[in-house]
Design a protein around this motif. Structure first.
Motif, PDB file in Angstrom:
ATOM      1  N   GLY A   1      30.887  30.500  30.087  1.00  0.00           N
ATOM      2  CA  GLY A   1      31.110  31.950  30.130  1.00  0.00           C
ATOM      3  C   GLY A   1      32.244  32.184  31.101  1.00  0.00           C
ATOM      4  O   GLY A   1      33.385  31.866  30.823  1.00  0.00           O
ATOM      5  N   ARG A   2      31.885  32.667  32.280  1.00  0.00           N
ATOM      6  CA  ARG A   2      32.878  32.876  33.311  1.00  0.00           C
ATOM      7  C   ARG A   2      32.360  32.237  34.596  1.00  0.00           C
ATOM      8  O   ARG A   2      31.164  32.314  34.893  1.00  0.00           O
ATOM      9  CB  ARG A   2      33.063  34.385  33.510  1.00  0.00           C
ATOM     10  CG  ARG A   2      34.314  34.759  34.243  1.00  0.00           C
ATOM     11  CD  ARG A   2      35.532  34.532  33.409  1.00  0.00           C
ATOM     12  NE  ARG A   2      36.738  35.133  33.997  1.00  0.00           N
ATOM     13  CZ  ARG A   2      37.951  34.901  33.525  1.00  0.00           C
ATOM     14  NH1 ARG A   2      38.134  34.119  32.496  1.00  0.00           N
ATOM     15  NH2 ARG A   2      38.991  35.466  34.080  1.00  0.00           N
ATOM     16  N   GLY A   3      33.256  31.631  35.361  1.00  0.00           N
ATOM     17  CA  GLY A   3      32.881  31.085  36.654  1.00  0.00           C
ATOM     18  C   GLY A   3      33.273  32.054  37.753  1.00  0.00           C
ATOM     19  O   GLY A   3      34.305  32.728  37.649  1.00  0.00           O
TER      20      GLY A   3
ATOM     21  N   PRO B   1      43.456  44.570  40.301  1.00  0.00           N
ATOM     22  CA  PRO B   1      44.423  43.699  40.994  1.00  0.00           C
ATOM     23  C   PRO B   1      45.867  43.820  40.485  1.00  0.00           C
ATOM     24  O   PRO B   1      46.764  43.254  41.079  1.00  0.00           O
ATOM     25  CB  PRO B   1      43.886  42.299  40.671  1.00  0.00           C
ATOM     26  CG  PRO B   1      43.286  42.446  39.305  1.00  0.00           C
ATOM     27  CD  PRO B   1      42.756  43.865  39.211  1.00  0.00           C
ATOM     28  N   TRP B   2      46.056  44.553  39.372  1.00  0.00           N
ATOM     29  CA  TRP B   2      47.373  44.534  38.707  1.00  0.00           C
ATOM     30  C   TRP B   2      48.281  45.594  39.317  1.00  0.00           C
ATOM     31  O   TRP B   2      48.683  46.559  38.681  1.00  0.00           O
ATOM     32  CB  TRP B   2      47.199  44.686  37.193  1.00  0.00           C
ATOM     33  CG  TRP B   2      46.161  43.716  36.730  1.00  0.00           C
ATOM     34  CD1 TRP B   2      44.898  43.998  36.299  1.00  0.00           C
ATOM     35  CD2 TRP B   2      46.272  42.279  36.729  1.00  0.00           C
ATOM     36  NE1 TRP B   2      44.224  42.843  36.035  1.00  0.00           N
ATOM     37  CE2 TRP B   2      45.027  41.771  36.282  1.00  0.00           C
ATOM     38  CE3 TRP B   2      47.292  41.377  37.075  1.00  0.00           C
ATOM     39  CZ2 TRP B   2      44.794  40.394  36.178  1.00  0.00           C
ATOM     40  CZ3 TRP B   2      47.045  40.012  36.965  1.00  0.00           C
ATOM     41  CH2 TRP B   2      45.819  39.543  36.519  1.00  0.00           C
ATOM     42  N   VAL B   3      48.592  45.362  40.578  1.00  0.00           N
ATOM     43  CA  VAL B   3      49.344  46.321  41.369  1.00  0.00           C
ATOM     44  C   VAL B   3      50.825  46.240  41.010  1.00  0.00           C
ATOM     45  O   VAL B   3      51.397  45.144  40.928  1.00  0.00           O
ATOM     46  CB  VAL B   3      49.147  45.993  42.869  1.00  0.00           C
ATOM     47  CG1 VAL B   3      50.007  46.879  43.745  1.00  0.00           C
ATOM     48  CG2 VAL B   3      47.673  46.118  43.235  1.00  0.00           C
TER      49      VAL B   3
ATOM     50  N   VAL C   1      36.945  33.128  38.448  1.00  0.00           N
ATOM     51  CA  VAL C   1      37.883  32.013  38.288  1.00  0.00           C
ATOM     52  C   VAL C   1      38.486  32.148  36.890  1.00  0.00           C
ATOM     53  O   VAL C   1      37.774  32.133  35.902  1.00  0.00           O
ATOM     54  CB  VAL C   1      37.151  30.660  38.429  1.00  0.00           C
ATOM     55  CG1 VAL C   1      38.123  29.505  38.280  1.00  0.00           C
ATOM     56  CG2 VAL C   1      36.442  30.592  39.771  1.00  0.00           C
ATOM     57  N   CYS C   2      39.820  32.320  36.866  1.00  0.00           N
ATOM     58  CA  CYS C   2      40.485  32.702  35.621  1.00  0.00           C
ATOM     59  C   CYS C   2      41.464  31.610  35.182  1.00  0.00           C
ATOM     60  O   CYS C   2      42.031  30.902  36.009  1.00  0.00           O
ATOM     61  CB  CYS C   2      41.238  34.000  35.869  1.00  0.00           C
ATOM     62  SG  CYS C   2      42.154  34.586  34.456  1.00  0.00           S
ATOM     63  N   HIS C   3      41.690  31.533  33.863  1.00  0.00           N
ATOM     64  CA  HIS C   3      42.649  30.567  33.331  1.00  0.00           C
ATOM     65  C   HIS C   3      44.030  30.703  33.963  1.00  0.00           C
ATOM     66  O   HIS C   3      44.719  29.710  34.162  1.00  0.00           O
ATOM     67  CB  HIS C   3      42.765  30.708  31.815  1.00  0.00           C
ATOM     68  CG  HIS C   3      41.815  29.817  31.086  1.00  0.00           C
ATOM     69  ND1 HIS C   3      42.070  28.481  30.885  1.00  0.00           N
ATOM     70  CD2 HIS C   3      40.598  30.057  30.571  1.00  0.00           C
ATOM     71  CE1 HIS C   3      41.046  27.940  30.253  1.00  0.00           C
ATOM     72  NE2 HIS C   3      40.139  28.869  30.054  1.00  0.00           N
ATOM     73  N   SER C   4      44.433  31.922  34.276  1.00  0.00           N
ATOM     74  CA  SER C   4      45.771  32.073  34.851  1.00  0.00           C
ATOM     75  C   SER C   4      45.828  31.490  36.267  1.00  0.00           C
ATOM     76  O   SER C   4      46.899  31.128  36.741  1.00  0.00           O
ATOM     77  CB  SER C   4      46.219  33.533  34.822  1.00  0.00           C
ATOM     78  OG  SER C   4      45.372  34.319  35.599  1.00  0.00           O
ATOM     79  N   ASP C   5      44.672  31.343  36.919  1.00  0.00           N
ATOM     80  CA  ASP C   5      44.648  30.656  38.218  1.00  0.00           C
ATOM     81  C   ASP C   5      45.071  29.193  38.051  1.00  0.00           C
ATOM     82  O   ASP C   5      45.628  28.590  38.976  1.00  0.00           O
ATOM     83  CB  ASP C   5      43.243  30.691  38.842  1.00  0.00           C
ATOM     84  CG  ASP C   5      42.767  32.113  39.143  1.00  0.00           C
ATOM     85  OD1 ASP C   5      43.627  33.006  39.260  1.00  0.00           O
ATOM     86  OD2 ASP C   5      41.547  32.317  39.250  1.00  0.00           O
TER      87      ASP C   5
ATOM     88  N   SER D   1      37.574  42.978  35.950  1.00  0.00           N
ATOM     89  CA  SER D   1      38.943  43.368  36.277  1.00  0.00           C
ATOM     90  C   SER D   1      40.041  42.483  35.687  1.00  0.00           C
ATOM     91  O   SER D   1      41.205  42.858  35.719  1.00  0.00           O
ATOM     92  CB  SER D   1      39.116  43.471  37.792  1.00  0.00           C
ATOM     93  OG  SER D   1      38.738  42.266  38.392  1.00  0.00           O
ATOM     94  N   CYS D   2      39.676  41.329  35.128  1.00  0.00           N
ATOM     95  CA  CYS D   2      40.706  40.587  34.366  1.00  0.00           C
ATOM     96  C   CYS D   2      40.167  40.161  33.023  1.00  0.00           C
ATOM     97  O   CYS D   2      40.656  40.576  31.980  1.00  0.00           O
ATOM     98  CB  CYS D   2      41.234  39.377  35.125  1.00  0.00           C
ATOM     99  SG  CYS D   2      42.372  38.400  34.129  1.00  0.00           S
ATOM    100  N   SER D   3      39.121  39.334  33.041  1.00  0.00           N
ATOM    101  CA  SER D   3      38.594  38.797  31.792  1.00  0.00           C
ATOM    102  C   SER D   3      38.226  39.916  30.808  1.00  0.00           C
ATOM    103  O   SER D   3      38.755  40.003  29.710  1.00  0.00           O
ATOM    104  CB  SER D   3      37.388  37.922  32.144  1.00  0.00           C
ATOM    105  OG  SER D   3      36.518  37.784  31.087  1.00  0.00           O
TER     106      SER D   3
ATOM    107  N   GLY E   1      42.911  34.394  42.981  1.00  0.00           N
ATOM    108  CA  GLY E   1      41.727  35.233  42.797  1.00  0.00           C
ATOM    109  C   GLY E   1      42.078  36.684  42.569  1.00  0.00           C
ATOM    110  O   GLY E   1      42.445  37.397  43.497  1.00  0.00           O
ATOM    111  N   HIS E   2      42.011  37.112  41.295  1.00  0.00           N
ATOM    112  CA  HIS E   2      42.334  38.513  40.998  1.00  0.00           C
ATOM    113  C   HIS E   2      41.146  39.275  40.396  1.00  0.00           C
ATOM    114  O   HIS E   2      41.275  40.430  40.046  1.00  0.00           O
ATOM    115  CB  HIS E   2      43.563  38.579  40.083  1.00  0.00           C
ATOM    116  CG  HIS E   2      43.463  37.706  38.876  1.00  0.00           C
ATOM    117  ND1 HIS E   2      43.960  36.429  38.851  1.00  0.00           N
ATOM    118  CD2 HIS E   2      42.895  37.910  37.690  1.00  0.00           C
ATOM    119  CE1 HIS E   2      43.700  35.885  37.666  1.00  0.00           C
ATOM    120  NE2 HIS E   2      43.051  36.756  36.950  1.00  0.00           N
ATOM    121  N   GLU E   3      39.993  38.599  40.279  1.00  0.00           N
ATOM    122  CA  GLU E   3      38.795  39.305  39.790  1.00  0.00           C
ATOM    123  C   GLU E   3      37.871  39.503  40.982  1.00  0.00           C
ATOM    124  O   GLU E   3      37.010  38.675  41.255  1.00  0.00           O
ATOM    125  CB  GLU E   3      38.080  38.466  38.735  1.00  0.00           C
ATOM    126  CG  GLU E   3      38.830  38.346  37.434  1.00  0.00           C
ATOM    127  CD  GLU E   3      37.975  37.690  36.349  1.00  0.00           C
ATOM    128  OE1 GLU E   3      36.965  37.042  36.668  1.00  0.00           O
ATOM    129  OE2 GLU E   3      38.328  37.851  35.176  1.00  0.00           O
TER     130      GLU E   3
HETATM  131 ZN    ZN Z   1      42.792  36.599  34.985  1.00  0.00          ZN
END
Ligand code: ZN
Length: 353
Positions: free
Chosen positions: A347-349, A99-101, A37-41, A159-161, A71-73
């Motif tokens: 941390g990260r969710g 995910p960065w296609v 779960v990322c901030h950009s989400d 893959s993102c963070s 969801g990109h991670e």
């Molecule tokens: Zn991200």
């Protein structure tokens, strides 16, 4: 298949039943075991972010279409493969998705910077992503194998963070005798501290508003010094910690008007300011000091596929360890995003569909 989707910005995510895609050609169907779960989400969920002058920059103006599965991670196993990808991967392989296609043909893609493609097709932003039990990956070359003993939740965050943190550290171009200030000791900040320590040897000063996050920066980020910018004057504190010289580099994972204003006051000559966070706002620059002090302002966005393979190599050898603090089920996606937005994830969710 089930997916937690943003049907309309700002509304709760809906868990929908969708048809499971069948991979063709070089496509691969991945069974999602963990999706970060990322901030950009949050920006995707809110439909945009704050730009200059308080103006709201809409995601739909950048080509995002709703409904979309964020969801990109994404980490999981291979469920089914198209007829052209069989030789490289087998069903059941444990993999991480890049995910960065990109479109593969623009100048950025040509030099391997697909994350900066002119016409991005990133998973979980422009194309359905990993808040789902399955995700279709457009080509097997976006998959990176991970060791069987690697924790799947920790792997997802690479893959993102972690990738963003790694590319930011690379952009700071640090030397072992440099002072690095990391602004924001959340998931990305912690990872940047670990990476800077492991890869560059720079001295790390962690800056945050919360003592608890700074405590974690000591424990998991292995930072050398700490500044609570709410309790003390951050400019004075950094100057004292750097023998009045200032920082050789600042990596700002918040990137709000207020933090970057501070960043610009703690710089040594030749310093680099790497802006990563997506908080937003604007900055007034003292233009003459830019050339006379030879500052460099650098924007850093995710990282390349080759950065990711380097990062997986570091993680496979346990040189870095992502910090996963919160786990959610698919139907808790809205709760996960709200908790992240309120700064309550240490941390990260990750979501485990
Ligand atoms: Zn991200």
């Amino acid at each position: 298949m089930k997916a937690a989707r943003i049907v309309k910005p700002k509304e709760s995510l809906q868990v929908q039943d969708l048809e499971t895609p069948k991979p063709k050609g070089s496509q691969v169907l991945v069974k999602v075991l963990a999706s970060g779960v990322c901030h950009s989400d949050i920006h995707l969920w809110e439909g945009g972010y704050e730009g200059p002058g308080g103006q709201f920059l809409k995601t739909t103006d950048r080509g995002v279409k709703y409904p979309v599965t964020p969801g990109h991670e994404i980490a999981g196993t291979i469920e089914a493969i198209g007829e052209e990808s069989e030789c490289l991967f087998a069903k059941g392989d444990k993999i991480l998705v890049y995910p960065w296609v990109g479109d593969g043909v623009c100048p950025a893609c040509r030099v391997g910077e697909e994350n900066l493609c002119d016409k991005p097709k990133s998973l979980g932003i422009y194309v359905d992503g990993g808040y789902a039990d399955h995700v279709l990956v457009p080509n097997y070359r976006y998959l990176v194998k991970i060791e069987d003993d690697m924790d799947i939740n920790e792997a997802a965050t690479l893959s993102c963070s972690a990738l963003t943190a790694y590319n930011a550290v690379k952009n700071a171009n640090l030397r072992p005798d440099d002072n690095l200030v990391v602004v924001g000791a959340g998931g990305l900040g912690l990872m940047a501290m670990q990476l800077a320590k492991a890869v560059t040897g720079a001295k790390i000063i962690a800056m945050d508003l919360e003592d608890e996050k700074l405590k974690q920066a000591r424990k998991d980020g292995h930072a050398d010094d700490f500044v609570n910018s709410k309790k003390e004057d951050p400019v004075k504190a950094v100057m004292e910690l750097t023998e009045k010289m200032g920082a050789d580099a600042v990596i700002d994972f918040v990137n709000a008007s207020k933090t970057v204003e501070t960043d610009m006051q703690i710089l040594r000559r030749r310093a680099k300011v790497v802006l990563v966070g997506l908080y937003g706002g604007e900055l007034k620059l003292n233009l003459v000091t830019m050339p006379t002090r030879a500052y460099r302002l650098i924007g850093s966005y995710t990282g390349s596929l080759s950065d990711l393979t380097e990062l997986v190599s570091l993680a496979n050898r346990k040189i870095i360890k992502p910090v996963v603090s919160d786990r959610f089920k698919l139907d808790q996606a809205t709760e996960a995003l709200s908790k992240l937005k309120d700064g309550k994830i240490m941390g990260r969710g990750v979501i485990n569909p």
